[in-house]
Write a protein that holds these residues in place. Structure first.
Motif, PDB file in Angstrom:
ATOM      1  N   ASN A 136      10.465   1.850  -6.494  1.00 49.30           N
ATOM      2  CA  ASN A 136      10.305   1.920  -5.035  1.00 49.30           C
ATOM      3  C   ASN A 136      11.433   1.175  -4.321  1.00 49.30           C
ATOM      4  N   SER A 182       0.837  -1.207   0.000  1.00 47.26           N
ATOM      5  CA  SER A 182       0.000   0.000   0.000  1.00 47.26           C
ATOM      6  C   SER A 182       0.869   1.252   0.000  1.00 47.26           C
ATOM      7  N   ILE A 183       1.494   1.466  -1.134  1.00 46.19           N
ATOM      8  CA  ILE A 183       2.393   2.606  -1.269  1.00 46.19           C
ATOM      9  C   ILE A 183       1.702   3.682  -2.079  1.00 46.19           C
ATOM     10  N   PHE A 184       1.528   4.830  -1.475  1.00 40.78           N
ATOM     11  CA  PHE A 184       0.945   5.965  -2.184  1.00 40.78           C
ATOM     12  C   PHE A 184       1.985   7.057  -2.407  1.00 40.78           C
ATOM     13  N   SER A 185       2.764   7.298  -1.394  1.00 40.42           N
ATOM     14  CA  SER A 185       3.798   8.314  -1.517  1.00 40.42           C
ATOM     15  C   SER A 185       4.928   7.999  -0.547  1.00 40.42           C
ATOM     16  N   ARG A 189       0.363   8.809   3.841  1.00 35.55           N
ATOM     17  CA  ARG A 189      -0.940   8.255   3.478  1.00 35.55           C
ATOM     18  C   ARG A 189      -2.022   9.040   4.209  1.00 35.55           C
ATOM     19  N   SER A 190      -2.918   9.635   3.423  1.00 38.07           N
ATOM     20  CA  SER A 190      -4.032  10.414   3.992  1.00 38.07           C
ATOM     21  C   SER A 190      -3.531  11.483   4.971  1.00 38.07           C
ATOM     22  N   VAL A 203       6.227   6.434   4.573  1.00 35.55           N
ATOM     23  CA  VAL A 203       5.145   6.538   3.593  1.00 35.55           C
ATOM     24  C   VAL A 203       4.125   7.566   4.056  1.00 35.55           C
TER      25      VAL A 203
END
Length: 119
Positions: free
Chosen positions: A76, A27-30, A101-102, A99
């Motif tokens: 990544n 679950s990599i978003f940034s 996230r939100s 990471v």
């Protein structure tokens, strides 16, 4: 969740080189900061090097000029090129990835890869 897979550790004689890799998945978003830490038996975990998403780097004084951290954002993956290795570099090397996230930051650690340098 984020999974980190490290590779590249091993045994080498003093003066030798090794290259560590750490690939992140899940679950990599940034991914913001990626880095390497190390822990020798009986000692505290210490920072070795970090690199931001824009490529800014930071090194422990003990490895400056010998180690180089780099990253491939498309994969990544973070790397640690270690040259002129010394017995004092012997430790378990752990990858850490931050990471975003939100709006919140989360840190994830790899399992570690052993580096042993003999004199």
């Amino acid at each position: 969740q984020v999974q980190l897979v490290e590779s590249g550790g091993g045994s080498v004689q003093a003066g030798g080189s090794l290259r560590l890799s750490c690939a992140a998945s899940g679950s990599i978003f940034s991914i913001t900061i990626m880095g390497w830490y190390r822990q020798a038996p009986g000692k505290q975990r210490e920072l070795v090097a970090t690199i931001t998403s824009s490529g800014s780097t930071n090194y422990a004084d003990s490895v400056k000029g010998r180690f180089t951290i780099s990253r491939d954002n498309a994969k990544n993956t973070v790397y640690l090129q270690m040259n002129s290795l010394e017995p004092e570099d012997t430790a378990a090397y752990l990858c850490k990835v931050n990471v975003l996230r939100s709006g919140f930051g989360y840190g994830y650690w790899g399992q570690g890869t052993q580096v042993t340098v003999s004199s």
